[in-house]
Design an enzyme around this catalytic site. Structure first.
Site, mmCIF file in Angstrom:
data_model
loop_
_atom_site.group_PDB
_atom_site.id
_atom_site.type_symbol
_atom_site.label_atom_id
_atom_site.label_comp_id
_atom_site.label_asym_id
_atom_site.label_seq_id
_atom_site.Cartn_x
_atom_site.Cartn_y
_atom_site.Cartn_z
ATOM 1 N N LYS A 130 0.852 -1.188 0.000
ATOM 2 C CA LYS A 130 0.000 0.000 0.000
ATOM 3 C C LYS A 130 0.891 1.243 0.000
ATOM 4 O O LYS A 130 1.974 1.222 0.620
ATOM 5 C CB LYS A 130 -0.827 -0.047 1.283
ATOM 6 C CG LYS A 130 -1.863 1.034 1.452
ATOM 7 C CD LYS A 130 -2.625 0.799 2.772
ATOM 8 C CE LYS A 130 -3.807 1.729 2.900
ATOM 9 N NZ LYS A 130 -4.613 1.448 4.121
ATOM 10 N N SER A 214 -9.342 1.209 2.714
ATOM 11 C CA SER A 214 -8.434 2.084 2.018
ATOM 12 C C SER A 214 -7.300 1.339 1.316
ATOM 13 O O SER A 214 -6.604 1.939 0.507
ATOM 14 C CB SER A 214 -7.843 3.098 2.999
ATOM 15 O OG SER A 214 -7.005 2.477 3.942
ATOM 16 N N SER A 238 -9.798 -1.223 6.619
ATOM 17 C CA SER A 238 -9.076 -0.955 5.377
ATOM 18 C C SER A 238 -8.253 -2.103 4.803
ATOM 19 O O SER A 238 -7.808 -2.030 3.664
ATOM 20 C CB SER A 238 -8.170 0.266 5.561
ATOM 21 O OG SER A 238 -8.955 1.437 5.650
#
Lengths: 561, 561
Positions: A130, A214, A238
């Site tokens: 990420k 996310s 997330s």
């Protein structure tokens, strides 16, 4: 410097331009033309060998490379290729560093050839991250236009381009090959992945829908098998939401199990509800491999927030014994299912997936009870409060660096900073949170009376979200994930099925409890959702990673039979 | 209701009146008449059997009772007697519940007679508790006049008189006999134990000096052997200071090891620096017994902040092997000593105690290096900030319940509430704290280069305070304990020696670094301090309770030879 639009557009172009021309697709089909870009669709751009490599999970890759069957370089190249395709189809990448990855892979191949052994358990395995991890040589924008070309928004900071997050150091020490960073919503506080740079990350299985957030770039990328496994973070769902929406396994470990050290964060220093880092992967084995590998690095000696707790084989053995005993009818595992959290009901395919798990577990000889916990609404409110402590000051100052606007999905932060919580108000929220956790813990203990196993339930199975995924602006309810963050429990996402418009018809008898429940239930359209992944989460108590991974594997195997 | 003075005086009388007349001393000697009330002085009021029982440590008591040599009732009665004497001589008790204790002891004797086995590892062992634990049937005033007759200041709360803290429940399940609660400074935020109820708790070894704080009642009581072991809490040194000042062993475990659940606290909900609970005892064996016993109750299933970490025998075994290897010259343990924290230097007897430890450890074959850590001043400032988050709102509202004045020792809270920290300011402090912890951790790791053992240092030895104890209003520097709270490290206090006015002369050559250093060094008077206990703390990394207890035992045994 130009306007935020210019900077964002330049970055967007730069990401695309970093993809070798041989790997560019043209024209890229619209989602109307090609809703599902997984499987046969993406295969057309890949060689047979590339398909074989990229459809092998992290465990298989580690084995193939360590045994010498595959070179780290060929594996890396295959994933770089497939990740490039994935980005063009879903907007899932923020950064690529394929050359550095191939160079690292070459070094690993040389190491193996020279020493006859691997550098570590992840030798040669490509791992995606990420865009919240600092990796040398590339930006960490975290979706903020104002962070491009800076270190967390600070211009000319000496750490820019050279600093690496603690887990990045550990992954390199384990032999992992790092090659890309994936998209996130700016602020990280959304179940959809949207920002002013890559714009919107689509769900590869159903491009009407979001990839989750996310860690939505991770979800889309791994969902398209452009990565075998990667790391996301989770402060409200997330990791779990993108795992669920893309048919992946993923774990939200308890805080303090894996090292968050050296990563930027939204509202950093808010310590009522800590964000945690954890893996998503195509298989449960891949998730387990990554957790166990990181723990082998003694992260508690390098991150002050990590608990001194190595991987506990004995917990695995205990759990394995329980599974075996259940299989032979001598004893039982027990599970609870939560079919409604008291606020928002589930879409028909999600309710079906949950019932399927309950039925199959019962059929496998386990006890399944109904979960009637202390108020999830109350717990979610306390978590939500922690997001509002600073009144959006951190978020708005990050947006102000470039002047870019907040995406509509981030409505919770308003147009401008609001009044901050005082110290006494934060303390009161912390006390309320602790009291709610205590109630929940006592409730969990009390299920010993119901299970017939002499123990409380071994895990709780519930939805990750009321919907299989959400169309843009449709991710409007976070309660099914937030309660886990509020409790700091371990949760593993397990893919269960796909939306089937013939099975999952609209429930016209549904009686909504409130406006949000009504809106969400009305948002279910079998035509739009058809074919989307449907997943559940298996929730365990705090710091029960070993046990929950094994139980998730067990449930996963039951679902496959 | 009367004025706060009337209520406080009535409570003060009630405490005295709860002591049976047969155990009252009259007249009570002034401290000029009798400075040291330990040993021979207190023995005059006790029978030979009572002396034998009360001078047996918790481990010995558990053994004698479980083997049937002593009854729990006779042990309990002996400690009730000696605690009564201790209170009259030092003002160390807030609550007595001797009848309930004797009744519990009787039940335990009956249980053992009937079942032929003990209820648990603390069967019949009297355990004292700081007046911060809720025990049914008695007040929890925590030193606040306004809390008398209420539940944490709330009148007519249904929990009053019936609610018990989680650890109290666990202690009862383990077979412990609870019989008294001990004095604390109001607010808990002082190294001296002073409040408007019992007024001032004196050091039994030297009644010119304080007993330490905030678990100062525990320190004085156990120091006088009115209890074999008890529990205090520590958010800035409050277990370690009274242990050190009274010649006791004590441990400040890391946060999340032992259960704080169900205890009131000052500024409850401030979660940057968590207060922790831990035992003080006359021997290291007593401390270990209590920690291990509580962990056998799986407190992580009953306190949401406790980490799932049973007592780790393997850590003990590893440590034992290191000790044995050092003894045979095959390998070494390594320690560091911190002789000056960069802010305030040590009084001569404390410096001597530290040097004595270093010399004896070196003589025993261990490597001893100098500790040159990241700034303790900076770390202490960040901890201090956390105490100031709410600007004294909680403290002042507790004082306002009765209108009583703050003791001068609590100057840090000012005359009235001040401006509170905002959420963003708290976050910034949390980030700074995490960064300092990371620096400290990296420094600790770096000592591998210096130890010659292949490992970083096994423990750091330093003072608990610059002074052996302090006269009233003399406890003015907390840096030597606060850094441990800032780091959340494990620390065990070890008694080393006594102040000897012939050895510990004033150091006229001392060059103070600053005003506070000068004031503290000038405060050393060999005549006043003569005979006081001098102790050190052995500091280990986070959650290293098993290891540090064993190393403390090792150092303690070296010191005795």
């Amino acid at each position: 410097m130009g306007s935020w639009k210019d900077i964002a557009a330049a970055k967007r172009e730069a990401i695309l331009d970093s993809i070798p021309s041989k790997w560019r697709i043209s024209p890229i089909p619209s989602r109307e033309e090609q809703k599902d870009v997984t499987g046969p669709y993406i295969h057309q751009f890949l060689s047979k060998e590339e398909i074989q490599i990229t459809e092998t999970d992290a465990v298989g890759l580690a084995n193939q490379i360590s045994s010498g069957s595959w070179k780290a370089t060929e594996v890396t190249e295959a994933f770089c290729h497939r990740a490039s395709l994935a980005h063009q189809l879903t907007n899932c990448l923020h950064e690529t560093f394929f050359d550095a990855a191939l160079s690292d892979a070459k070094d690993l191949d040389d190491y193996l050839a020279k020493h006859g052994k691997t550098l570590g358990p992840l030798h040669g395995v490509p791992i995606s991250l990420k865009d919240q991890f600092h990796v040398k040589g590339v930006d960490t924008s975290m979706g903020y236009v104002g962070w491009i070309g800076t270190f967390q928004g600070i211009k000319n900071d000496p750490r820019k381009g050279v600093y690496e997050s603690e887990m990045v150091r550990e992954l390199r020490a384990l032999g992992a090959v790092l090659y890309c960073k994936t998209s996130v919503p700016h602020t990280l506080m959304s179940g959809e992945t949207v920002n002013n740079i890559i714009e919107y990350t689509w769900n590869p299985k159903n491009r009407n829908l979001c990839s989750g957030g996310s860690s939505g770039g991770e979800g889309a990328l791994i969902g398209l098998k452009g990565s075998p496994a990667g790391f996301g973070t989770d402060s409200g769902g997330s990791i779990r939401v993108p795992a669920a929406f893309n048919g992946l396994y993923g774990i939200r470990p308890s805080a303090g199990r894996l090292p968050f050290e050296g990563m930027p964060n939204s509202m950093d220093g808010q310590n009522s509800i800590l964000s945690v880092v954890g893996p998503l992967a195509t298989t449960i084995g891949g998730v387990r491999l990554l957790v166990k590998a990181i723990l082998s690095q003694s992260p508690w000696l390098h991150d002050p927030l990590v608990v001194d707790m190595p991987w506990r084989d004995w917990v695995e053995h205990e759990t394995q014994d329980l599974i075996k005993a259940a299989a032979s009818g001598n004893s039982k595992l027990s599970f609870a299912t939560l079919k409604h959290d008291g606020v928002v009901g589930l879409h028909p395919p999600v309710a079906r997936a949950l019932q399927l798990c309950a039925d199959l577990l019962a059929k496998a000889g386990h006890k399944v009870i109904e979960w009637k916990p202390p108020s999830h609404e109350h717990g979610a409110k306390l978590v939500f409060n922690s997001w509002k402590y600073d009144g959006g000051a951190d978020i708005h100052s990050a947006m102000a660096l470039s002047g870019e606007p907040l995406a509509q999905q981030l409505f919770l932060f308003g147009d401008k900073p609001e009044k901050q919580y005082s110290a006494a108000e934060i303390s009161a929220n912390n006390v309320a949170l602790r009291e709610w956790r205590k109630q929940y813990m006592d409730y969990w203990n009390s299920t010993t009376e119901l299970t017939g196993t002499g123990r409380p339930v071994d895990g709780v199975i519930t939805a990750v979200a009321p919907f299989a995924a959400a169309p843009p602006l449709g991710y409007t309810y976070y309660g099914y994930t937030m309660f886990v963050n509020g409790l700091d429990y371990t949760s593993v996402v397990i893919p269960v099925t796909m939306v089937d418009k013939s099975l999952d018809v609209v429930d016209h008898s549904y009686q909504p409890l409130n406006d949000i429940d009504k809106t969400i239930q009305n948002g279910y359209d079998p035509e739009i959702y058809d074919g989307a992944h449907v997943s559940v989460q298996l929730v365990g108590r705090r710091l029960q990673e070993e046990k929950m991974l094994l139980l998730a594997e067990h449930l996963g195997s039951i679902l496959k039979t």
